[in-house]
Design an enzyme around this catalytic site. Structure first.
Site, PDB file in Angstrom:
ATOM      1  CG  ASP A  71      42.104  42.084  44.909  1.00 46.50           C
ATOM      2  OD1 ASP A  71      43.287  41.953  44.576  1.00 46.50           O
ATOM      3  OD2 ASP A  71      41.731  42.708  45.919  1.00 46.50           O
ATOM      4  CB  THR A 104      45.289  39.411  49.728  1.00 48.39           C
ATOM      5  OG1 THR A 104      44.888  39.392  48.372  1.00 48.39           O
ATOM      6  CG2 THR A 104      45.708  40.802  50.092  1.00 48.39           C
ATOM      7  CB  THR A 105      44.787  34.876  47.022  1.00 49.68           C
ATOM      8  OG1 THR A 105      44.091  35.980  46.469  1.00 49.68           O
ATOM      9  CG2 THR A 105      43.955  33.624  46.867  1.00 49.68           C
ATOM     10  CG  ASP A 409      46.417  44.007  43.713  1.00 50.85           C
ATOM     11  OD1 ASP A 409      45.717  44.778  44.395  1.00 50.85           O
ATOM     12  OD2 ASP A 409      46.265  42.767  43.716  1.00 50.85           O
TER      13      ASP A 409
HETATM   14  P1  ADP Z   1      47.621  36.807  45.515  1.00 49.37           P
HETATM   15  O1  ADP Z   1      46.407  37.495  46.039  1.00 49.37           O
HETATM   16  O2  ADP Z   1      48.228  35.903  46.519  1.00 49.37           O
HETATM   17  O3  ADP Z   1      48.580  37.735  44.885  1.00 49.37           O
HETATM   18  P2  ADP Z   1      47.047  35.924  42.843  1.00 49.37           P
HETATM   19  O4  ADP Z   1      45.760  35.354  42.366  1.00 49.37           O
HETATM   20  O5  ADP Z   1      47.402  37.279  42.404  1.00 49.37           O
HETATM   21  O6  ADP Z   1      47.058  35.830  44.399  1.00 49.37           O
HETATM   22  O7  ADP Z   1      48.166  34.909  42.392  1.00 49.37           O
HETATM   23  C1  ADP Z   1      49.514  35.123  42.708  1.00 49.37           C
HETATM   24  C2  ADP Z   1      50.323  33.906  42.388  1.00 49.37           C
HETATM   25  O8  ADP Z   1      50.292  33.643  40.990  1.00 49.37           O
HETATM   26  C3  ADP Z   1      51.774  34.124  42.753  1.00 49.37           C
HETATM   27  O9  ADP Z   1      52.255  33.000  43.430  1.00 49.37           O
HETATM   28  C4  ADP Z   1      52.453  34.277  41.402  1.00 49.37           C
HETATM   29  O10 ADP Z   1      53.804  33.851  41.403  1.00 49.37           O
HETATM   30  C5  ADP Z   1      51.603  33.396  40.548  1.00 49.37           C
HETATM   31  N1  ADP Z   1      51.748  33.663  39.117  1.00 49.37           N
HETATM   32  C6  ADP Z   1      51.654  34.820  38.460  1.00 49.37           C
HETATM   33  N2  ADP Z   1      51.861  34.642  37.138  1.00 49.37           N
HETATM   34  C7  ADP Z   1      52.097  33.324  36.943  1.00 49.37           C
HETATM   35  C8  ADP Z   1      52.371  32.498  35.811  1.00 49.37           C
HETATM   36  N3  ADP Z   1      52.426  32.982  34.584  1.00 49.37           N
HETATM   37  N4  ADP Z   1      52.531  31.180  36.028  1.00 49.37           N
HETATM   38  C9  ADP Z   1      52.446  30.680  37.272  1.00 49.37           C
HETATM   39  N5  ADP Z   1      52.192  31.384  38.356  1.00 49.37           N
HETATM   40  C10 ADP Z   1      52.022  32.695  38.209  1.00 49.37           C
HETATM   41 MG    MG Z   2      48.249  38.966  43.231  1.00 45.51          MG
END
Ligand code: ADP
Ligand code: MG
Length: 549
Positions: A71, A104-105, A409
């Site tokens: 996270d 957030t990331t 989240d």
């Molecule tokens: P954040 O803190 O920004 O939410 P995450 O590590 O949770 O970071 O990653 C979020 C990103 O991962 C988003 O851009 C989301 O669309 C993408 N994502 C989630 N599931 C998938 C998937 N199966 N394939 C590709 N991208 C994905």
């Molecule tokens: Mg996320």
């Protein structure tokens, strides 16, 4: 930084000391460069955790305790960042976390990319102010593009909400259990959602839902499996009933909340009594017992059959309460007592002398249950049905902790969509689409801002790029393929499915996210970037000085 005791010179040529000795000043390009470097370091650290194929970070605090997480907000929170610009990056993550709970990331990665591109433009001789203007224009245009492709949904569509929750958990360690956890998140949010008909203007009188997540309490207990996690229509108190002979299951509970101790303060006597004869001691104890008996009598008279006390309860009182068939719980957290007041409609009593039966709250069921090796009290079917708890179970302390963070989240993204029922697809599809549209739009903008808009578009592209990179895919091929397929199919939802390492329609795969999250990510990243680009002077107090950075 060049260190100097800063001296200014007035027009008359008199030198004045502007800052305390030992302070330092960094100016102009150096200040900007310095800040951008720090921000880039933070962004590059977070890059590797983005998306389902992102890695996890192990954080060890100064006490040696370990947190394993994916996270972004948590990583930044736990890192003791010192550099002022790096701190600003941490602030973006915090802002996004507070507003929408996810993304957030992404926000930090995008801000890092925006700053990196800005640095190149500055080197080419474009003034930071022009870049800020261009970025802000691009941001507004990006909002329009996003809203054009966003899909409206109904606020209580269980399937959509569940997929929203699941997508937010895709990138977490607990994603294998996202099915169970996302159901819990959706049910909890819908249980506390309230319809508001309040109109913002007299003419536009549409209904919308609001969600107060303070009504949802997440409790965790290691042990068992994640699928044993459950939703409780009420509250959980992680304390047991004070005496084994008190009733352990109370139907139609009348609950008294007390925030003072149910005991006689010994100091009340000290000044008055000096015991020199044996019968005085007996009298003293009898007096104490009598006073406690009176207190318990008041509780009995209030009609309560459950007593929840924030402080201690005297053994004698426990005895009388047991005789009166009143179940008591002692040393309950203040926050729980206050939440119980809201849930049961009770008033928190501090003095038994000014209490009446009206202060007593209600719950359909109060029951002590065994949770692993502890006994906890479940307070269900409360007077206020909007009190909900989620009990998270799982293999180990670390797993339930990460599950709790992931639940945060999930609850937030479901809330986002319930309150603003519009979604977009993930996997970098929306970002790639925005970047593409912005590049076309930029061709109509002349002057130096044109370059800033292109830079902004490139920065947003860092999301699909990073997702592909983290999956070990060929970045250039992947991004080129997304672009061409989006255009040829006139489909903004083509993105990268990192699970199967293919470019695909992410909407069809139900990888969906709240529109509110994407909007917030872009806004926060742009605003912080703009703020940083406008800094041309860093005045830092000497280390250790009051108010130092
Ligand atoms: P954040 O803190 O920004 O939410 P995450 O590590 O949770 O970071 O990653 C979020 C990103 O991962 C988003 O851009 C989301 O669309 C993408 N994502 C989630 N599931 C998938 C998937 N199966 N394939 C590709 N991208 C994905
Ligand atoms: Mg996320």
């Amino acid at each position: 930084m060049s260190s100097l005791s800063v001296v200014g010179t007035t027009r008359e040529g008199v030198s004045v000391m502007l800052l305390k000795e030992g302070s330092s000043q960094t100016r102009g390009r150096d200040a900007l460069k310095n800040n951008i470097e720090a921000a880039k370091i933070i962004a590059s650290m977070l890059k590797s955790v983005l998306g389902p194929r992102g890695m996890d970070k192990m954080l060890v605090d100064s006490m040696g305790s370990v947190t394993i997480t994916n996270d972004g907000a948590t990583i930044l929170k736990e890192m003791d960042v010192q550099h002022p610009a790096a701190k600003m990056m941490v602030e973006i993550a915090k802002a996004v976390d507070n507003e929408v709970g996810d993304g957030t990331t992404s926000s930090v990665i995008i801000a890092g990319a925006m700053l990196e591109k800005a640095e190149q433009l500055v080197k080419q001789g474009i003034h930071p102010t022009i870049i800020v203007d261009g970025y802000r224009k691009a941001m507004r245009q990006a909002m329009e593009i996003l809203n054009k492709i966003a899909e409206e949904v109904t606020a209580d569509d269980h399937d959509v909400l569940k997929n929203i929750a699941k997508t937010s958990m895709e990138s977490k360690i607990v994603s294998v259990d996202s099915d169970v956890l996302s159901d819990l998140a959706v049910n909890a949010v819908l249980a506390v959602a309230e319809e508001t008909t309040h109109s913002e203007t007299p003419t536009d009188n549409h209904h919308f839902m609001t969600v107060d997540l303070d009504n949802v309490k997440v409790q965790k207990k290691p042990g068992g499996a994640m699928r044993d996690s459950s939703l409780i229509n009420g509250m959980i108190i992680d304390k047991e009933i004070a005496h084994s002979e008190m009733p352990k299951k109370i139907v139609d509970a009348k609950i008294l909340l007390l925030n003072s101790a149910l005991e006689i303060e010994k100091t009340e006597f000290e000044a008055k009594i000096s015991i020199d004869k044996p019968n005085q001691m007996t009298m003293f104890l009898e007096e104490e017992t009598r006073m406690i008996k009176t207190m318990v009598k008041k509780i009995v008279e209030s009609g309560a059959n459950v007593l929840i006390c924030q402080k201690g309860i005297d053994d004698v009182a426990i005895e009388y309460l047991t005789k009166a068939s009143i179940s008591a719980i002692k040393r309950v957290k203040e926050s729980d007592v206050n939440a119980l007041a809201k849930a049961t409609g009770a008033r928190v009593v501090s003095n038994l002398d000014d209490m009446s039966s009206k202060d007593v709250g209600f719950a359909g069921l109060v029951e002590e249950r065994k949770v692993e090796n502890d006994k906890w009290v479940f307070i269900e079917k409360c007077k206020n049905p909007k009190a909900i708890s989620i009990l998270i179970r799982g293999g180990s302390e670390r797993v339930v902790e990460e599950a709790e963070r992931s639940m945060h989240d999930a609850l937030m993204v479901v809330k986002d969509v319930v309150q603003k029922p519009a979604i977009i697809a993930g996997g970098g599809s929306a970002e790639a689409h925005i970047a593409q549209k912005l590049r076309t739009w930029a061709s109509g903008v002349s002057g130096r801002e044109h370059y800033a808009i292109l830079a902004f578009a490139d920065a947003i592209d860092s999301i699909p790029i990073t997702l592909a990179e983290n999956a070990g895919m060929d970045v250039i091929d992947t991004v080129a393929s997304i672009r061409s397929k989006q255009i040829s199919g006139n489909n903004p939802w083509i993105g990268v499915d990192v699970k199967v390492m293919k470019v695909a329609d992410m909407r069809k795969k139900n990888i969906i996210e709240p529109l509110a999250v994407k909007e917030q990510v872009l806004k926060s990243a742009t605003e912080t970037t703009a703020m940083m680009l406008r800094i041309d002077d860093i005045l830092a107090a000497a280390r250790g000085a009051a108010g130092g950075m």
